[in-house]
Each structure stands twice: as C-alpha cells, then as structure tokens.
Scaffold this motif. Sequence first.
Motif, PDB file in Angstrom:
ATOM      1  N   GLN A   1      -3.809   5.283  -5.968  1.00 40.64           N
ATOM      2  CA  GLN A   1      -3.984   6.402  -5.040  1.00 40.64           C
ATOM      3  C   GLN A   1      -5.317   6.304  -4.293  1.00 40.64           C
ATOM      4  O   GLN A   1      -5.434   6.795  -3.184  1.00 40.64           O
ATOM      5  CB  GLN A   1      -3.906   7.725  -5.799  1.00 40.64           C
ATOM      6  N   ARG A   2      -6.306   5.691  -4.874  1.00 36.21           N
ATOM      7  CA  ARG A   2      -7.612   5.555  -4.229  1.00 36.21           C
ATOM      8  C   ARG A   2      -7.624   4.376  -3.260  1.00 36.21           C
ATOM      9  O   ARG A   2      -8.415   4.349  -2.327  1.00 36.21           O
ATOM     10  CB  ARG A   2      -8.703   5.359  -5.264  1.00 36.21           C
ATOM     11  N   ILE A   3      -6.787   3.420  -3.477  1.00 37.32           N
ATOM     12  CA  ILE A   3      -6.770   2.217  -2.641  1.00 37.32           C
ATOM     13  C   ILE A   3      -6.171   2.496  -1.264  1.00 37.32           C
ATOM     14  O   ILE A   3      -6.676   2.011  -0.254  1.00 37.32           O
ATOM     15  CB  ILE A   3      -6.000   1.079  -3.351  1.00 37.32           C
TER      16      ILE A   3
ATOM     17  N   PRO B   1      -6.104   5.271   0.743  1.00 33.21           N
ATOM     18  CA  PRO B   1      -7.030   5.835   1.746  1.00 33.21           C
ATOM     19  C   PRO B   1      -8.122   4.844   2.152  1.00 33.21           C
ATOM     20  O   PRO B   1      -8.515   4.790   3.318  1.00 33.21           O
ATOM     21  CB  PRO B   1      -7.644   7.043   1.039  1.00 33.21           C
ATOM     22  N   LEU B   2      -8.590   4.055   1.207  1.00 34.64           N
ATOM     23  CA  LEU B   2      -9.602   3.057   1.509  1.00 34.64           C
ATOM     24  C   LEU B   2      -9.063   2.019   2.493  1.00 34.64           C
ATOM     25  O   LEU B   2      -9.751   1.626   3.440  1.00 34.64           O
ATOM     26  CB  LEU B   2     -10.077   2.379   0.228  1.00 34.64           C
TER      27      LEU B   2
END
Length: 64
Positions: free
Chosen positions: A2-4, A6-7
């Motif tokens: 989930q963090r990847i 948006p990055l």
Amino acid sequence: MQRIVPLLLVSAVVALSGCGNTWSGAKQDTRKNTGTVTNAVGTGLEKAGDGIEKAGEKVKETGK
C-alpha cells in the motif's frame, strides 16, 4: 504494497513533469536557433555574392 503505490505515482508525476520542462526548453532553444541560422545563411549568401562580384570584375579586367 500500500505504501509503494503512492510512491510510484509520485515518482511518475515528477518524472513526467521533468519531461515536460525538457520539451518546453527544447522548443525555446529551437526558436532562438532558428533566428541565428537564418541570419547566418543570409550573411553567407551576402559574402558569396560579394565574392562572385569581385571575381566578375577580375575577369573583365583580364579580358581588356
């Protein structure tokens, strides 16, 4: 995971905005250089015309 996502989206936006700036700069350079090239061609043609004129005068002098 989930963090990847948006990055990756932020990275893609930054990369694409960089490409847009590069394209804009290339267009500006082309506009600037077009004037320079046109001026250089005009100057070259002038000098060529002067050279042809001088050569013609020398031919006339030789023929006398």
